[in-house]
Design a protein around this motif. Sequence first.
Motif, PDB file in Angstrom:
ATOM      1  N   CYS A  29       5.760  10.297  -3.140  1.00  0.00           N
ATOM      2  CA  CYS A  29       4.581  10.878  -2.486  1.00  0.00           C
ATOM      3  C   CYS A  29       4.907  12.257  -1.925  1.00  0.00           C
ATOM      4  O   CYS A  29       5.812  12.404  -1.094  1.00  0.00           O
ATOM      5  CB  CYS A  29       4.095   9.981  -1.357  1.00  0.00           C
ATOM      6  SG  CYS A  29       3.513   8.372  -1.906  1.00  0.00           S
TER       7      CYS A  29
ATOM      8  N   CYS B  85      -0.613   8.856   0.318  1.00  0.00           N
ATOM      9  CA  CYS B  85      -0.129  10.200   0.641  1.00  0.00           C
ATOM     10  C   CYS B  85      -1.130  10.898   1.561  1.00  0.00           C
ATOM     11  O   CYS B  85      -2.318  10.547   1.601  1.00  0.00           O
ATOM     12  CB  CYS B  85       0.135  11.021  -0.617  1.00  0.00           C
ATOM     13  SG  CYS B  85      -1.276  11.250  -1.707  1.00  0.00           S
TER      14      CYS B  85
ATOM     15  N   TYR C 288       0.542   5.157  10.284  1.00  0.00           N
ATOM     16  CA  TYR C 288      -0.225   4.368   9.311  1.00  0.00           C
ATOM     17  C   TYR C 288       0.669   3.848   8.199  1.00  0.00           C
ATOM     18  O   TYR C 288       0.646   2.649   7.882  1.00  0.00           O
ATOM     19  CB  TYR C 288      -1.353   5.220   8.729  1.00  0.00           C
ATOM     20  CG  TYR C 288      -2.057   4.576   7.558  1.00  0.00           C
ATOM     21  CD1 TYR C 288      -2.968   3.551   7.743  1.00  0.00           C
ATOM     22  CD2 TYR C 288      -1.793   5.002   6.255  1.00  0.00           C
ATOM     23  CE1 TYR C 288      -3.607   2.951   6.665  1.00  0.00           C
ATOM     24  CE2 TYR C 288      -2.426   4.412   5.173  1.00  0.00           C
ATOM     25  CZ  TYR C 288      -3.335   3.388   5.382  1.00  0.00           C
ATOM     26  OH  TYR C 288      -3.955   2.800   4.310  1.00  0.00           O
ATOM     27  N   ILE C 289       1.478   4.714   7.579  1.00  0.00           N
ATOM     28  CA  ILE C 289       2.293   4.244   6.456  1.00  0.00           C
ATOM     29  C   ILE C 289       3.392   3.290   6.938  1.00  0.00           C
ATOM     30  O   ILE C 289       3.785   2.381   6.215  1.00  0.00           O
ATOM     31  CB  ILE C 289       2.891   5.402   5.626  1.00  0.00           C
ATOM     32  CG1 ILE C 289       3.821   6.270   6.455  1.00  0.00           C
ATOM     33  CG2 ILE C 289       1.781   6.221   4.995  1.00  0.00           C
ATOM     34  CD1 ILE C 289       4.580   7.306   5.623  1.00  0.00           C
TER      35      ILE C 289
ATOM     36  N   ILE D 187       6.441   1.146   5.179  1.00  0.00           N
ATOM     37  CA  ILE D 187       7.143   2.315   4.646  1.00  0.00           C
ATOM     38  C   ILE D 187       7.833   3.032   5.804  1.00  0.00           C
ATOM     39  O   ILE D 187       7.180   3.486   6.745  1.00  0.00           O
ATOM     40  CB  ILE D 187       6.171   3.269   3.933  1.00  0.00           C
ATOM     41  CG1 ILE D 187       5.591   2.576   2.704  1.00  0.00           C
ATOM     42  CG2 ILE D 187       6.866   4.569   3.542  1.00  0.00           C
ATOM     43  CD1 ILE D 187       4.433   3.294   2.076  1.00  0.00           C
TER      44      ILE D 187
ATOM     45  N   LYS E  15       2.405  -0.133   6.927  1.00  0.00           N
ATOM     46  CA  LYS E  15       2.426  -0.704   5.579  1.00  0.00           C
ATOM     47  C   LYS E  15       3.848  -1.019   5.111  1.00  0.00           C
ATOM     48  O   LYS E  15       4.075  -1.330   3.941  1.00  0.00           O
ATOM     49  CB  LYS E  15       1.761   0.264   4.586  1.00  0.00           C
ATOM     50  CG  LYS E  15       0.350   0.670   4.968  1.00  0.00           C
ATOM     51  CD  LYS E  15      -0.579  -0.518   5.042  1.00  0.00           C
ATOM     52  CE  LYS E  15      -1.995  -0.113   5.408  1.00  0.00           C
ATOM     53  NZ  LYS E  15      -2.897  -1.280   5.524  1.00  0.00           N
TER      54      LYS E  15
ATOM     55  N   THR F  83       0.855  -1.183   0.000  1.00  0.00           N
ATOM     56  CA  THR F  83       0.000   0.000   0.000  1.00  0.00           C
ATOM     57  C   THR F  83       0.888   1.229   0.000  1.00  0.00           C
ATOM     58  O   THR F  83       1.833   1.321   0.803  1.00  0.00           O
ATOM     59  CB  THR F  83      -0.925   0.033   1.231  1.00  0.00           C
ATOM     60  OG1 THR F  83      -1.825  -1.072   1.181  1.00  0.00           O
ATOM     61  CG2 THR F  83      -1.735   1.332   1.276  1.00  0.00           C
ATOM     62  N   VAL F  84       0.613   2.161  -0.897  1.00  0.00           N
ATOM     63  CA  VAL F  84       1.325   3.440  -0.941  1.00  0.00           C
ATOM     64  C   VAL F  84       0.274   4.532  -0.810  1.00  0.00           C
ATOM     65  O   VAL F  84      -0.708   4.543  -1.556  1.00  0.00           O
ATOM     66  CB  VAL F  84       2.112   3.606  -2.259  1.00  0.00           C
ATOM     67  CG1 VAL F  84       2.862   4.934  -2.262  1.00  0.00           C
ATOM     68  CG2 VAL F  84       3.087   2.445  -2.458  1.00  0.00           C
TER      69      VAL F  84
END
Length: 315
Positions: free
Chosen positions: A163, A114, A139-140, A145, A143, A111-112
């Motif tokens: 992003c 912004c 949150y990211i 990141i 995933k 999942t990517v």
Amino acid sequence: MNAVLEYLLSIILTIETCLSLVPNFLGAVTSYGPEEDGIILNCAVVSDTHADRNLFRDRSDILRNAYAGINESSERIDVLLNIGDITNSGVRQDYRTQKRLEKKYIRAKYTVACIGNHDSWHESADPDYDEAARLFLKYIRSKGIKSDKVYYSTVIDGYYFICLGTEKLDLHEELPLYSDEQLEWFDEQLTAAEKSGLPIFVLCHRQIAGRNGMTSSLLPAAVDEILQSHSDYDKPILFFSGHCHTFAPENFDSENNIYYINLPSLEYNDETVNEVTDKGGMGLTMEVYSDKIILKARNFITDSFIDGYRYEIDF
């Protein structure tokens, strides 16, 4: 007391989620898949999901049904792109709803996402950008990141996903929302991505003025100037934006080798192809091959592609 209420709400939402599965099992769902063999990246692109902790609104149902529709791809989704306004108020409970639904329905490997203006608020009645940014980063990171800034890039199977992100509370139009440091970083990231020899994907919640039929924007004009300065790159650069909640032919735009794609809202739109309002579910499928990219508008709730909105980018 707040912790107890939050726990009880979590239980209620879990029960409500389980009960809502029955219609999905009973209803017929149309699967979809890549047009050709040899696909390299199979992607779903969405924006303005506006996940909400409020149990008395229909947003959870819309997201549940839309995500269930995304999950019907005959080939596993490699990347889910979310172009911002992941949540409605940028609070922990909103992210909890989003992550629960993603975990239950989305089979994407990656999942990517912004940050959007709603994600920057942390409750519009009592805005706190620092806390909102912290929750977005959390949150990211969930995933996979690793970033300490709301703008970042990640590489998936050799492809760069860059992003951009607002660095201030995007509520009262306090400018600039994007620092000179971020813009310089953006230019450097594009240069680095060009070394891959592959198409480049840029995500930014805010749209660019003068593109996609937009006459105004809080995004600095320098963003488009930087993009166009890389237009001699021999592979396409795709710039995805959201925010506008509209769907029209102008959502797809291009100049030189830069392609501007403005996403409708997965939640609800101000206008669509055939009616003034809709019940949500609209996004894109993106198929990346060695010599082309195919983009198609799809309503993931009604399980249908939108006629006339298929775009093929050859390179």
